[in-house]
Write a protein that holds these residues in place. Structure first.
Motif, short mmCIF file in Angstrom:
data_model
loop_
_atom_site.label_atom_id
_atom_site.label_comp_id
_atom_site.label_asym_id
_atom_site.label_seq_id
_atom_site.Cartn_x
_atom_site.Cartn_y
_atom_site.Cartn_z
N ILE A 77 -9.87 -34.88 -10.13
CA ILE A 77 -8.54 -35.37 -9.76
C ILE A 77 -7.65 -34.22 -9.31
O ILE A 77 -6.92 -34.34 -8.31
CB ILE A 77 -7.91 -36.13 -10.95
N ASN A 78 -7.69 -33.12 -10.02
CA ASN A 78 -6.84 -31.97 -9.67
C ASN A 78 -7.07 -31.52 -8.24
O ASN A 78 -6.12 -31.32 -7.47
CB ASN A 78 -7.11 -30.81 -10.63
N PHE A 79 -8.34 -31.36 -7.87
CA PHE A 79 -8.64 -30.89 -6.52
C PHE A 79 -8.33 -31.95 -5.47
O PHE A 79 -7.85 -31.63 -4.37
CB PHE A 79 -10.10 -30.47 -6.41
N ALA A 80 -8.62 -33.22 -5.77
CA ALA A 80 -8.44 -34.28 -4.77
C ALA A 80 -7.00 -34.37 -4.31
O ALA A 80 -6.72 -34.45 -3.10
CB ALA A 80 -8.90 -35.62 -5.35
N TRP A 81 -6.06 -34.31 -5.24
CA TRP A 81 -4.64 -34.42 -4.85
C TRP A 81 -4.16 -33.15 -4.15
O TRP A 81 -3.36 -33.22 -3.22
CB TRP A 81 -3.79 -34.72 -6.08
N PHE A 82 -4.65 -32.00 -4.60
CA PHE A 82 -4.26 -30.76 -3.93
C PHE A 82 -4.75 -30.76 -2.49
O PHE A 82 -3.99 -30.45 -1.55
CB PHE A 82 -4.84 -29.54 -4.66
N THR A 97 -12.75 -23.47 -2.78
CA THR A 97 -13.30 -24.77 -3.15
C THR A 97 -14.72 -24.63 -3.67
O THR A 97 -15.12 -25.28 -4.65
CB THR A 97 -13.27 -25.72 -1.94
N MET A 98 -15.51 -23.76 -3.06
CA MET A 98 -16.87 -23.54 -3.52
C MET A 98 -16.89 -22.85 -4.88
O MET A 98 -17.81 -23.07 -5.69
CB MET A 98 -17.65 -22.73 -2.49
N VAL A 99 -15.89 -22.03 -5.16
CA VAL A 99 -15.76 -21.46 -6.50
C VAL A 99 -15.57 -22.58 -7.53
O VAL A 99 -16.20 -22.59 -8.60
CB VAL A 99 -14.58 -20.47 -6.56
N GLN A 100 -14.71 -23.54 -7.18
CA GLN A 100 -14.50 -24.67 -8.08
C GLN A 100 -15.79 -25.47 -8.26
O GLN A 100 -16.12 -25.91 -9.38
CB GLN A 100 -13.40 -25.57 -7.54
N ARG A 137 -10.77 -23.34 -12.72
CA ARG A 137 -9.33 -23.08 -12.75
C ARG A 137 -8.96 -21.84 -11.94
O ARG A 137 -7.88 -21.78 -11.35
CB ARG A 137 -8.85 -22.93 -14.19
N VAL A 138 -9.83 -20.85 -11.95
CA VAL A 138 -9.57 -19.66 -11.13
C VAL A 138 -9.44 -20.06 -9.66
O VAL A 138 -8.51 -19.64 -8.96
CB VAL A 138 -10.68 -18.61 -11.32
N GLY A 139 -10.38 -20.88 -9.20
CA GLY A 139 -10.32 -21.33 -7.81
C GLY A 139 -9.09 -22.17 -7.53
O GLY A 139 -8.43 -22.00 -6.49
N LEU A 140 -8.74 -23.08 -8.45
CA LEU A 140 -7.58 -23.95 -8.22
C LEU A 140 -6.27 -23.17 -8.31
O LEU A 140 -5.34 -23.41 -7.51
CB LEU A 140 -7.59 -25.09 -9.23
N LEU A 141 -6.17 -22.25 -9.25
CA LEU A 141 -4.95 -21.43 -9.34
C LEU A 141 -4.74 -20.63 -8.07
O LEU A 141 -3.61 -20.49 -7.58
CB LEU A 141 -5.03 -20.51 -10.56
N ALA A 142 -5.83 -20.09 -7.53
CA ALA A 142 -5.71 -19.34 -6.28
C ALA A 142 -5.21 -20.24 -5.15
O ALA A 142 -4.40 -19.83 -4.32
CB ALA A 142 -7.07 -18.73 -5.92
N GLN A 143 -5.68 -21.48 -5.13
CA GLN A 143 -5.22 -22.42 -4.11
C GLN A 143 -3.72 -22.70 -4.26
O GLN A 143 -2.97 -22.72 -3.27
CB GLN A 143 -6.01 -23.73 -4.22
N TRP A 144 -3.28 -22.94 -5.48
CA TRP A 144 -1.86 -23.25 -5.69
C TRP A 144 -0.98 -22.04 -5.38
O TRP A 144 0.15 -22.20 -4.89
CB TRP A 144 -1.63 -23.72 -7.12
N LEU A 145 -1.46 -20.84 -5.65
CA LEU A 145 -0.68 -19.65 -5.30
C LEU A 145 -0.55 -19.52 -3.79
O LEU A 145 0.48 -19.07 -3.29
CB LEU A 145 -1.32 -18.41 -5.92
N ARG A 146 -1.58 -19.90 -3.06
CA ARG A 146 -1.47 -19.93 -1.61
C ARG A 146 -0.42 -20.95 -1.17
O ARG A 146 0.41 -20.69 -0.29
CB ARG A 146 -2.81 -20.28 -0.96
N ALA A 147 -0.46 -22.13 -1.78
CA ALA A 147 0.50 -23.18 -1.42
C ALA A 147 1.93 -22.78 -1.76
O ALA A 147 2.88 -23.22 -1.11
CB ALA A 147 0.14 -24.48 -2.14
N ALA A 148 2.09 -21.90 -2.77
CA ALA A 148 3.43 -21.48 -3.18
C ALA A 148 4.13 -20.65 -2.11
O ALA A 148 5.34 -20.44 -2.18
CB ALA A 148 3.36 -20.69 -4.49
N ARG A 149 3.41 -20.19 -1.12
CA ARG A 149 4.03 -19.42 -0.04
C ARG A 149 4.80 -20.31 0.93
O ARG A 149 5.56 -19.82 1.76
CB ARG A 149 2.96 -18.63 0.71
N ASP A 150 4.60 -21.62 0.82
CA ASP A 150 5.38 -22.56 1.62
C ASP A 150 6.70 -22.81 0.89
O ASP A 150 6.70 -23.40 -0.20
CB ASP A 150 4.61 -23.87 1.79
#
Length: 420
Positions: A77-82, A97-100, A137-150
């Motif tokens: 669910i976490n990845f799908a919505w992100f 994503t492959m890390v996840q 979580r490492v992979g997902l946290l990295a994704q959210w930190l990228r999104a935080a630049r918006d």
């Protein structure tokens, strides 16, 4: 030349929120690959569940299966919505994503030990599972930190980062701290509260059309539908496993053929029932209904996976030595079918904000799996009880196609008219 570059180039691009109403938005090949990894995790959990019950550890197997499916579903669910809100499909997004996905594989590797710890040792051992969760979580946290630049979604993204980090620290404590069993369960419950609360807090940020992350209604509905199909694949695998067990232990008889046929029909009936839910159409105009709908699907995913485990257990009922009792097998199938049917009915009613009145056959359909359980305890053969359980979802399909769809369409039209 321009089209060729757009088709093959996956260079880095800024991660910005995608349009909420982007036309022709569909699931990507990477998302399909991601789902296949979760299919493997569902398969391991279902096989362990069936084996645990067959070995006489029913209570522990149920608890372990519930914990395993909750962890797998929540990670999905976490990845799908992100991805619905921020997918860039550049090489870095693919790598994270492959890390996840690698974390899901590690989590699946840890499932047998977790089941064994509860069934034999009585001590909750989920260290390998948590290790896989950390990788995810490492992979997902990295994704959210990228999104935080918006700038438009910085507050949302950082809120997710904080909640995910806190929950992950809690899971590490649960896995490695020498906590008594009761304290470990309490700590796990607190971790789940943090996990579930993160999206609730983050998605309330912003105002009006800009409230929450820019997930795409029809895309997310398709993603949930695809995972339901992935979970239904476990019912096919469970049926095949039962067929193999039956053919090796006693050969093919009329009863065995009926049982296997009922297992296949169960897959079709559950899929048909699920497709009646108007998820994308409602979420596109009532975005705030997404929380109940999204979280409620956890019961759908888990119940379908449990049906697969129950169908797998049919094979154990045909063993020459210590066969699994018919009531146990029917309970393993009927209870998940009931949970599935109730979940579908409640979520459908919630989406359109109207109860499905005028369909008395639906009430009868809910009772048929219960009747199957009663008949199993009364001593009827497995094939007869399974057919009664199967009649429940089949009756829902028949009632819908025979005219119930008109009432469902009227409820949908009313819900859309209110939004307009």
């Amino acid at each position: 030349m321009t089209n060729a570059v757009e088709r093959y180039r996956h260079g880095l691009r800024p991660m910005r929120g995608r349009p909420r109403h982007e036309p022709h938005r569909a699931a990507t090949p990477l998302e399909a690959l991601y789902d296949l990894v979760f299919a493997a995790a569902f398969g391991v959990a279902g096989a362990q569940f069936a084996a645990g019950v067959a070995a006489g550890h029913g209570g522990a197997a149920v608890g372990a299966f519930a914990f395993a499916t909750a962890a797998v579903i929540w990670a999905w669910i976490n990845f799908a919505w992100f991805a619905s809100a921020f997918d860039t499909d550049d090489w870095l997004f693919r790598v994270f994503t492959m890390v996840q996905m690698s974390g899901v594989i590690v989590l699946a590797i840890g499932l047998p030990r977790m089941f064994e710890s509860l069934e034999l040792d009585g001590v909750f051992d989920n260290r390998v599972m948590v290790a896989g969760y950390i990788v995810m979580r490492v992979g997902l946290l990295a994704q959210w930190l990228r999104a935080a630049r918006d700038p438009a979604y910085r507050r949302h993204a950082l809120t997710y980062v904080v909640f995910i980090a806190i929950a992950q620290l809690g899971w590490v404590v649960v896995a490695w701290a020498p906590l008594p069993f009761g304290a470990a369960i309490l700590a796990a419950a607190l971790c789940w509260l943090v996990e579930l609360g993160g999206p609730v807090v983050a998605e309330r940020k912003g105002e009006g059309e800009g409230r929450g992350t820019p997930w795409h209604a029809h895309h997310i509905a398709e993603r949930y539908s695809l995972l339901t199909i992935i979970a239904l694949g476990e019912t096919v695998i469970g049926t095949l496993a039962a067929a193999q067990e039956i053919s090796e232990t006693q050969g093919w008889t009329g009863d065995a053929v009926v049982v296997i046929g009922a297992g296949v029909a169960m897959t079709f009936a559950l899929w048909w029932s699920y497709t009646m839910m108007p998820s994308g159409a409602i979420l596109a105009v009532h975005r705030r209904r997404s929380f109940v709908w999204g979280y409620g699907h956890a019961f759908i995913f888990a119940s379908v996976a449990a049906v697969g485990a129950g169908l797998h257990a049919i094979g154990y009922a045909f063993r020459h030595e210590h066969p699994l009792a018919t009531p146990v097998v029917i309970l393993m199938i009927a209870i998940p079918v009931i949970v599935f049917m109730v979940s579908i009915s409640l979520l459908h009613s919630y989406l359109v904000h109207s109860l499905m009145k005028g369909l008395p056959l639906h009430a009868l359909a809910m009772l048929l799996p219960v009747l199957g359980i009663v008949l199993a305890f009364a001593g009827l053969p497995l094939w007869a009880c399974l057919l009664v359980v199967l009649a429940g979802p089949v009756l829902v399909v028949v009632a819908y196609e025979a005219g119930g769809w008109r009432l469902a369409q009227r409820h949908l039209d009313q819900a859309l008219a209110v939004a307009a």
